[in-house]
Design an enzyme around this catalytic site. Sequence first.
Site: not given
Ligand SMILES: Cc1cc2nc3c(=O)[nH]c(=O)nc-3n(C[C@H](O)[C@H](O)[C@H](O)COP(=O)(O)OP(=O)(O)OC[C@H]3O[C@@H](n4cnc5c(N)ncnc54)[C@H](O)[C@@H]3O)c2cc1C
Length: 332
Positions: A178, A228, A303
């Site tokens: 992670r 989470s 997290e």
């Molecule tokens: C219902 C649910 C279930 C989930 N289950 C899991 C799971 O099983 N496993 C898991 O690992 N995660 C899980 N997550 C967490 C989340 O889905 C992941 O962390 C996801 O990869 C975040 O992607 P995002 O595009 O939404 O990023 P955001 O939430 O928009 O951003 C997260 C971080 O990434 C940065 N960021 C985003 N895009 C970029 C980019 N292109 N370049 C540089 N920085 C960037 C942002 O600045 C921020 O720091 C879950 C979330 C939810 C709501």
Amino acid sequence: MPLIIPDLVEALEQIAPGCVRTGVDMATVSAWRIGGPADIFVEPEGVEQVADVLRLMSQRPEPLLIIGETTNLFFDSRGFNGVLLRIGSKLSHVSIDGNRVRAQAGARVPELVRSLADAGLGGIAHAGGVPGTIGGLVLMNGGSQRKGIGTHVISVLVADSTGQLQRLDAAALGFSYRHSLLQGSDVVILDAELELEPGEPDTLVAEIEEIIASRAAKFPLDLPNGGSVFLSDPAMYEIVGPPGHAIESVGLKGLTEGGAQISPKHANFIVNNGRATDDDVLRLVATARNKVRAATGFTMDCEVRHVGTDGVLRPAHVVADERWPALDLTKG
Ligand SMILES: Cc1cc2nc3c(=O)[nH]c(=O)nc-3n(C[C@H](O)[C@H](O)[C@H](O)COP(=O)(O)OP(=O)(O)OC[C@H]3O[C@@H](n4cnc5c(N)ncnc54)[C@H](O)[C@@H]3O)c2cc1C
């Protein structure tokens, strides 16, 4: 205090015409449906536009925050005084060459994993139920079943804070559980090149569907949530169990504060029942953390991250501790 500076809006409009909005309510746009008005929201539709926005913002004093689908963060309900740079569906082109795939960072992970399975490419089914963009997933080395996307990443295209583009090999990304070295850096991920494993489409799709069904049975996916909330700590896991179990064991499952609730389905999720504010979530975080610490001696860290009005991202427990160091909503 809203900042909307007309000359900045104008300059961004020149770089990314039609892609700039002002006063965007993050309570309607973000995944958890929590937040206030964001002064400027720009969603470029090309790599060059992203680079130009970064170049411009490197000369400006206003805060800049990169977002994907906002599934791992929530916004201060007072708003965000700066520029949100979204890497989303306008940057989501995917190309396939044999078992190599190049996905722009804004591609949504569930759709990407599914479409690659349809094309006979697998190995990443574990990510099939993880919401968010591939950029966010790579940054966090996210996935499920204790696997991470990093295993399949060959390289990523990034832009630094001045808009310089560079392709980085996996070795430079330092993937661990992670985590990647991209976290805490100020680069923007623009695409990810993946190497996948060939497979039979029906088998690959069935595997994904099974994973999605088992997640839907466990997680409260029918209401906006942030995934989470607390991280699982191996030492605590050994003795007490995962965070959800610990929170449930101190009687907090279903606890409601304002519009937020510790999910009755899974205690490591906080759901938004309609009008949750960041304070509602943070007060539940503080209570869960303080009660579990008092009962077990283990301190759970978050997290999910909170975006302050100044664009600073901090783990939710840090903000909760600052606002209410010893809060326990179940007392008095
Ligand atoms: C219902 C649910 C279930 C989930 N289950 C899991 C799971 O099983 N496993 C898991 O690992 N995660 C899980 N997550 C967490 C989340 O889905 C992941 O962390 C996801 O990869 C975040 O992607 P995002 O595009 O939404 O990023 P955001 O939430 O928009 O951003 C997260 C971080 O990434 C940065 N960021 C985003 N895009 C970029 C980019 N292109 N370049 C540089 N920085 C960037 C942002 O600045 C921020 O720091 C879950 C979330 C939810 C709501």
